[in-house]
Scaffold this active site. Sequence first.
Site, PDB file in Angstrom:
ATOM      1  N   ASP A  87       0.851  -1.189   0.000  1.00 32.98           N
ATOM      2  CA  ASP A  87       0.000   0.000   0.000  1.00 32.98           C
ATOM      3  C   ASP A  87       0.891   1.246   0.000  1.00 32.98           C
ATOM      4  OD1 ASP A  87       0.992  -0.006   2.631  1.00 32.98           O
ATOM      5  OD2 ASP A  87      -0.776  -1.070   3.350  1.00 32.98           O
ATOM      6  N   ASP A  89       1.525   4.955   1.598  1.00 36.07           N
ATOM      7  CA  ASP A  89       1.194   5.879   2.691  1.00 36.07           C
ATOM      8  C   ASP A  89       1.752   7.259   2.377  1.00 36.07           C
ATOM      9  OD1 ASP A  89      -0.083   3.924   4.200  1.00 36.07           O
ATOM     10  OD2 ASP A  89       1.810   3.217   5.029  1.00 36.07           O
ATOM     11  N   ASP A 166       9.642   3.527  13.147  1.00 37.40           N
ATOM     12  CA  ASP A 166      10.347   2.434  13.803  1.00 37.40           C
ATOM     13  C   ASP A 166      11.771   2.210  13.282  1.00 37.40           C
ATOM     14  OD1 ASP A 166       9.174   1.529  11.454  1.00 37.40           O
ATOM     15  OD2 ASP A 166       8.071  -0.126  12.363  1.00 37.40           O
TER      16      ASP A 166
HETATM   17  P1  ATP Z   1       4.057  -3.047   5.125  1.00 35.95           P
HETATM   18  O1  ATP Z   1       2.926  -2.120   4.814  1.00 35.95           O
HETATM   19  O2  ATP Z   1       4.818  -3.517   3.947  1.00 35.95           O
HETATM   20  O3  ATP Z   1       3.681  -4.127   6.039  1.00 35.95           O
HETATM   21  P2  ATP Z   1       5.072  -0.722   6.454  1.00 35.95           P
HETATM   22  O4  ATP Z   1       6.449  -0.381   6.952  1.00 35.95           O
HETATM   23  O5  ATP Z   1       4.497   0.171   5.427  1.00 35.95           O
HETATM   24  O6  ATP Z   1       5.144  -2.216   5.957  1.00 35.95           O
HETATM   25  P3  ATP Z   1       2.789  -0.032   7.988  1.00 35.95           P
HETATM   26  O7  ATP Z   1       2.185  -0.748   9.132  1.00 35.95           O
HETATM   27  O8  ATP Z   1       2.025   0.175   6.744  1.00 35.95           O
HETATM   28  O9  ATP Z   1       4.128  -0.821   7.686  1.00 35.95           O
HETATM   29  O10 ATP Z   1       3.297   1.351   8.544  1.00 35.95           O
HETATM   30  C1  ATP Z   1       3.707   2.431   7.731  1.00 35.95           C
HETATM   31  C2  ATP Z   1       4.841   3.170   8.394  1.00 35.95           C
HETATM   32  O11 ATP Z   1       4.426   3.692   9.652  1.00 35.95           O
HETATM   33  C3  ATP Z   1       6.067   2.322   8.724  1.00 35.95           C
HETATM   34  O12 ATP Z   1       6.933   2.180   7.637  1.00 35.95           O
HETATM   35  C4  ATP Z   1       6.697   3.109   9.854  1.00 35.95           C
HETATM   36  O13 ATP Z   1       7.405   4.204   9.364  1.00 35.95           O
HETATM   37  C5  ATP Z   1       5.486   3.610  10.602  1.00 35.95           C
HETATM   38  N1  ATP Z   1       5.077   2.669  11.671  1.00 35.95           N
HETATM   39  C6  ATP Z   1       4.159   1.690  11.590  1.00 35.95           C
HETATM   40  N2  ATP Z   1       4.032   1.022  12.743  1.00 35.95           N
HETATM   41  C7  ATP Z   1       4.890   1.599  13.596  1.00 35.95           C
HETATM   42  C8  ATP Z   1       5.226   1.384  14.969  1.00 35.95           C
HETATM   43  N3  ATP Z   1       4.642   0.408  15.674  1.00 35.95           N
HETATM   44  N4  ATP Z   1       6.144   2.198  15.526  1.00 35.95           N
HETATM   45  C9  ATP Z   1       6.715   3.181  14.821  1.00 35.95           C
HETATM   46  N5  ATP Z   1       6.459   3.427  13.540  1.00 35.95           N
HETATM   47  C10 ATP Z   1       5.561   2.668  12.918  1.00 35.95           C
HETATM   48 MG    MG Z   2       2.506   0.041   4.599  1.00 35.66          MG
END
Ligand code: ATP
Ligand code: MG
Length: 462
Positions: A87, A89, A166
């Site tokens: 996705d 963001d 994170d």
């Molecule tokens: P994917 O969507 O591929 O699973 P993602 O890194 O995009 O991985 P998301 O859950 O969509 O994960 O979160 C988007 C962004 O928000 C992350 O890349 C990170 O920068 C931030 N983020 C998400 N969860 C956390 C957390 N628990 N603590 C700190 N930052 C977070």
């Molecule tokens: Mg994501």
Amino acid sequence: MLNFTSYNKGTKTILNFFKKIFQATDEQALVPQGEVKIYTRDEHNVSRSQISENALKVLYRLKKSGFQAYLVGGCVRDLLLGQEPKDFDVVTDASPEQVKSTFRNCRLIGRRFRLAHVYFGREIIEVATFRGSENLQSEHQKVHEDGRLLRDNVFGTLEEDVWRRDFTVNALYYNIEDFSIVDYTGGMQDHADSLLKLIGDPQTRYREDPVRMMRAIRFAAKLGFKMDPETEQPIAELANLLGGIPAARLFDEILKLFLNGQAQQTFELLRHYDVFAVLFPATDQCLATQEHEFPRLFLAKALENSDKRIADGKTVTSYFLMAAFLWEPLQMRIKEKLAADENETAAYQDAANEVLAQQVKITAIPKRITQSMREVWFMQPRFLRRKGVRPYRLLTHPRFRAAYDFLLLRAETGGAEAELAEWWTRFHQADEAEQKRMTRPTRNNKKKRNSRRTGKQKQRQN
Ligand code: ATP
Ligand code: MG
């Protein structure tokens, strides 16, 4: 790469950022130290052709309305790897209300932190406002006594937003203004080194949000990145903190862990870092007793098959995986109950109730999923009955395919007779005549049925 003095657009905010650092008190330990690096469009491999058209629409519209707009997080990380992001963001300096009034197809969601969802048919582009970094004890940011962040809803600037993320590779911002990537944490270098590094002090960051431990494992497995030693080191010690996370969130995270195409590797890492025991204590106990190899082989095979299906573009159902995870604990309980003279049906049902009741306390598995898990489980003993009308009833059961795959898996790993699995493979592919022949009661069977009937008739007579 430009150094920050030659980067005009952000100069003012960057100056503010440094002003903040110099004014910082000890209490503001969260305020970052870092030098921004800007990777211009010809210094990275993210191209607009890889970005979803809808995400681009959102970015351009925000820009046209006078706001900053960046892609951030997993999508930038995955694009840099040449992978298709799950996705997209977006982050912006527009408030959620401003985002809402910019897009017709937009809804605001979230209690803990307000977010905007912009809808394009089935695709949703999530737009977040930069998050700020207030003092830990401020009224906007509430911390639980174990260090967990409970509320965290202050808006801020990009420079502040960075430090809330994170991992360094998740804190890269793709700027729609000039197609550059903004990097405050050294994420581009870590990305190039395939290194997963938590931003800030790992102990503090894991305590703030223990789910980050699961995310570390998920990304290590999914991206094939190595964990930085300091990111890796506290996990086993802090894994228990996951017990304090709401069960619904843990279930969501578990699905992400095992439906990412690298479930087998994820499982190994979860066990390696002692996280698995917190998520599936009953299963972990079965694996630890090592009475026989079956549970381990069975699970590894279930996860391997699931990864293979994802690689082949097929769907994977969460209930099948959950049924596999809890199969061995279920078997243990059934054995106990049969030993205590319960009949088979009651033993299966009671054991399933107990195993599920214990597991949903930790990971809130929704009812529709537990229902399907039960169906897959309860069909296993029914596969043993191969005569008369019973096999036909199983064939028409809506969960037949899943339960049959489950049986194959058990047979492949020594938990069921190979001959039984072969019989069912032949039976469900056979023509009518062959099926009839296969299910015709044998003499012995007839005798047994007759004697049973006589038994019942006798009972009735009494
Ligand atoms: P994917 O969507 O591929 O699973 P993602 O890194 O995009 O991985 P998301 O859950 O969509 O994960 O979160 C988007 C962004 O928000 C992350 O890349 C990170 O920068 C931030 N983020 C998400 N969860 C956390 C957390 N628990 N603590 C700190 N930052 C977070
Ligand atoms: Mg994501």
